[in-house]
Motif scaffolding. Sequence first.
Motif, PDB file in Angstrom:
ATOM      1  N   HIS A  35      -4.287  -8.060  -5.631  1.00 20.78           N
ATOM      2  CA  HIS A  35      -5.125  -8.191  -4.585  1.00 20.78           C
ATOM      3  C   HIS A  35      -4.663  -9.438  -3.602  1.00 20.78           C
ATOM      4  O   HIS A  35      -4.875 -10.540  -4.324  1.00 20.78           O
ATOM      5  N   GLY A  36      -5.011  -9.476  -2.487  1.00 24.93           N
ATOM      6  CA  GLY A  36      -4.802 -10.629  -1.640  1.00 24.93           C
ATOM      7  C   GLY A  36      -6.304 -11.130  -1.393  1.00 24.93           C
ATOM      8  O   GLY A  36      -7.274 -10.761  -1.868  1.00 24.93           O
ATOM      9  N   ARG A  37      -6.220 -11.737  -0.126  1.00 28.38           N
ATOM     10  CA  ARG A  37      -7.492 -12.575   0.188  1.00 28.38           C
ATOM     11  C   ARG A  37      -8.369 -11.375   0.405  1.00 28.38           C
ATOM     12  O   ARG A  37      -9.986 -11.485   0.271  1.00 28.38           O
ATOM     13  N   CYS A  38      -8.252 -10.407   1.038  1.00 29.45           N
ATOM     14  CA  CYS A  38      -9.276  -9.300   1.399  1.00 29.45           C
ATOM     15  C   CYS A  38      -8.626  -7.961   0.907  1.00 29.45           C
ATOM     16  O   CYS A  38      -7.344  -7.676   0.948  1.00 29.45           O
ATOM     17  N   SER A  39      -9.645  -6.942   0.573  1.00 30.03           N
ATOM     18  CA  SER A  39      -9.204  -5.825  -0.123  1.00 30.03           C
ATOM     19  C   SER A  39     -10.566  -4.875  -0.102  1.00 30.03           C
ATOM     20  O   SER A  39     -11.402  -5.303  -0.368  1.00 30.03           O
ATOM     21  N   SER A  40     -10.190  -3.644   0.738  1.00 32.56           N
ATOM     22  CA  SER A  40     -11.122  -2.576   0.682  1.00 32.56           C
ATOM     23  C   SER A  40     -11.596  -2.388  -0.589  1.00 32.56           C
ATOM     24  O   SER A  40     -10.865  -1.775  -1.554  1.00 32.56           O
ATOM     25  N   LYS A  97      -2.711   3.494 -10.919  1.00 32.30           N
ATOM     26  CA  LYS A  97      -2.368   2.057 -11.565  1.00 32.30           C
ATOM     27  C   LYS A  97      -2.952   1.026 -10.634  1.00 32.30           C
ATOM     28  O   LYS A  97      -3.391  -0.064 -11.062  1.00 32.30           O
ATOM     29  N   PHE A  98      -2.574   1.108  -9.162  1.00 33.72           N
ATOM     30  CA  PHE A  98      -3.195   0.079  -8.425  1.00 33.72           C
ATOM     31  C   PHE A  98      -3.233   0.764  -6.862  1.00 33.72           C
ATOM     32  O   PHE A  98      -2.587   1.408  -6.605  1.00 33.72           O
ATOM     33  N   LEU A 111      -1.336  -1.141   3.159  1.00 38.60           N
ATOM     34  CA  LEU A 111      -1.685  -0.211   1.806  1.00 38.60           C
ATOM     35  C   LEU A 111      -0.984  -0.544   0.838  1.00 38.60           C
ATOM     36  O   LEU A 111       0.329   0.149   1.100  1.00 38.60           O
ATOM     37  N   ALA A 112      -1.094  -0.810  -0.344  1.00 38.15           N
ATOM     38  CA  ALA A 112      -0.222  -0.865  -1.479  1.00 38.15           C
ATOM     39  C   ALA A 112      -0.931   0.064  -2.507  1.00 38.15           C
ATOM     40  O   ALA A 112      -1.846  -0.170  -3.060  1.00 38.15           O
ATOM     41  N   VAL A 113       0.363   0.750  -2.998  1.00 41.29           N
ATOM     42  CA  VAL A 113      -0.277   2.005  -4.213  1.00 41.29           C
ATOM     43  C   VAL A 113       0.863   2.034  -4.986  1.00 41.29           C
ATOM     44  O   VAL A 113       2.013   2.063  -5.026  1.00 41.29           O
ATOM     45  N   GLU A 114       0.430   1.935  -6.350  1.00 40.71           N
ATOM     46  CA  GLU A 114       1.377   2.270  -7.626  1.00 40.71           C
ATOM     47  C   GLU A 114       0.479   3.273  -8.464  1.00 40.71           C
ATOM     48  O   GLU A 114      -0.424   3.203  -8.946  1.00 40.71           O
ATOM     49  N   VAL A 115       1.498   4.505  -8.607  1.00 41.17           N
ATOM     50  CA  VAL A 115       0.919   5.496  -9.519  1.00 41.17           C
ATOM     51  C   VAL A 115       1.744   5.922 -10.550  1.00 41.17           C
ATOM     52  O   VAL A 115       2.949   5.556 -10.587  1.00 41.17           O
ATOM     53  N   PRO A 136      -2.628  -7.054   0.174  1.00 35.65           N
ATOM     54  CA  PRO A 136      -1.913  -7.182  -1.057  1.00 35.65           C
ATOM     55  C   PRO A 136      -0.743  -7.683  -1.075  1.00 35.65           C
ATOM     56  O   PRO A 136      -0.021  -7.959  -0.330  1.00 35.65           O
ATOM     57  N   LEU A 137      -0.521  -8.269  -2.599  1.00 41.28           N
ATOM     58  CA  LEU A 137       0.789  -9.164  -2.883  1.00 41.28           C
ATOM     59  C   LEU A 137       1.479  -8.500  -3.734  1.00 41.28           C
ATOM     60  O   LEU A 137       1.268  -7.647  -4.410  1.00 41.28           O
ATOM     61  N   GLY A 138       2.854  -9.252  -3.803  1.00 43.48           N
ATOM     62  CA  GLY A 138       3.628  -8.516  -4.949  1.00 43.48           C
ATOM     63  C   GLY A 138       4.576  -7.316  -4.529  1.00 43.48           C
ATOM     64  O   GLY A 138       4.473  -6.837  -3.391  1.00 43.48           O
ATOM     65  N   THR A 139       5.277  -6.917  -5.680  1.00 44.16           N
ATOM     66  CA  THR A 139       6.131  -5.803  -5.443  1.00 44.16           C
ATOM     67  C   THR A 139       5.663  -4.700  -6.570  1.00 44.16           C
ATOM     68  O   THR A 139       4.790  -5.051  -7.418  1.00 44.16           O
ATOM     69  N   CYS A 140       6.545  -3.625  -6.652  1.00 51.68           N
ATOM     70  CA  CYS A 140       6.164  -2.418  -7.557  1.00 51.68           C
ATOM     71  C   CYS A 140       6.198  -2.823  -8.921  1.00 51.68           C
ATOM     72  O   CYS A 140       6.905  -3.610  -9.364  1.00 51.68           O
TER      73      CYS A 140
END
Length: 346
Positions: free
Chosen positions: A297-302, A281-282, A339-343, A288-292
């Motif tokens: 995406h923040g100012r920079c993102s790969s 999902k993300f 690294l922030a990930v949501e699956v 990165p910003l926010g919570t689950c």
Amino acid sequence: MFIYHYNSIACAYPLKLSAGSRTGNSNNAKVKVDIPITVVPGKNTIDLLSLTVGLQNYGAFFDLSGAGVTGPVKLNGLSNGSSIDLSSQQWTYQVGLKGEDSGLPSGSSSEWVSQPALPKNQPLIWYKTNFDAPTGNDPVALDFMGMGKGEAWINGQSIGRYWPAYIASNSGCTDSCDYRGPYSANKCRKNCGKPSQQLYHVPRSWLKPSGNILVLFEEMGGDPTQLAFATRKMGSLCSHVSDSHPLPMDMWGLDSKTRRASNPTLSLSCPSPNQVISSIKFASFGTPLGTCGSFSHGRCSSAKAHSIVQKVCVGSTSCSIDVSTKTLGDPCKGVKKSLAVEVSCA
């Protein structure tokens, strides 16, 4: 006396009836209490149960601060108006409870006996019931609202101590939170007027489809008929790990050279063994910003973080990814990244 109830919570094994009690706190560590009692002609026995929540473990001479019943213990209100100091009388000392020696936490003791009524709001009492596991594979928790303070066992395994009767102050909470600046105990308070914990996790691996045994030792008094199981639907699985996060615990025993060459790891695992990670999902490596459920995406993102996570995780029950610029690229040099990930699992 042992009590068994065929409906809802099943068994109770009360200790001697309590004449009274008192609870201290960090601001009132030395508790003094006057308890009315009834004595009989001849020999009388007084039992004092001391329950220590925690001991001071810092500061000058903390080892001399003491704990438990420090006395004096006095018997007041004699016929001539005088009192007797019992502190110097002969006392015996015992660690633990009879119920522990009798094997009550396992629920298999032969000392449980049935009675038609279930005692409520009685301190120092054991309860027991049988239950079937909630259907499905969702995570299970036990809701202890209605109970006071004690410990719980399921099929002989302790799920921990509960204390929902200890309620946080009703004031001091705020909708906004900023941890910057000096720390204080009042910063970023939440759940005012609520217990620190209400739901206690019960591992599915401890449960059988039916015939499970729940045993409680209640210290303060509560109503076990209010106990309830809760399940949680897992819509998403999330993790957020920075590039300065400690290494996984299973790597702490490695030699220093290997640890320096290793990176923090983001790990995801579906809650059920028959589930796999079905979609991403993300995914963002950078700032990165926010919570689950509300990552952004923040100012920079790969640019390649999403495709890397998708390749490693989709179709697997669990996956792990090194949180490093070597694995995920460096979208913003000189900036601490995470690294922030949501699956989704299906």
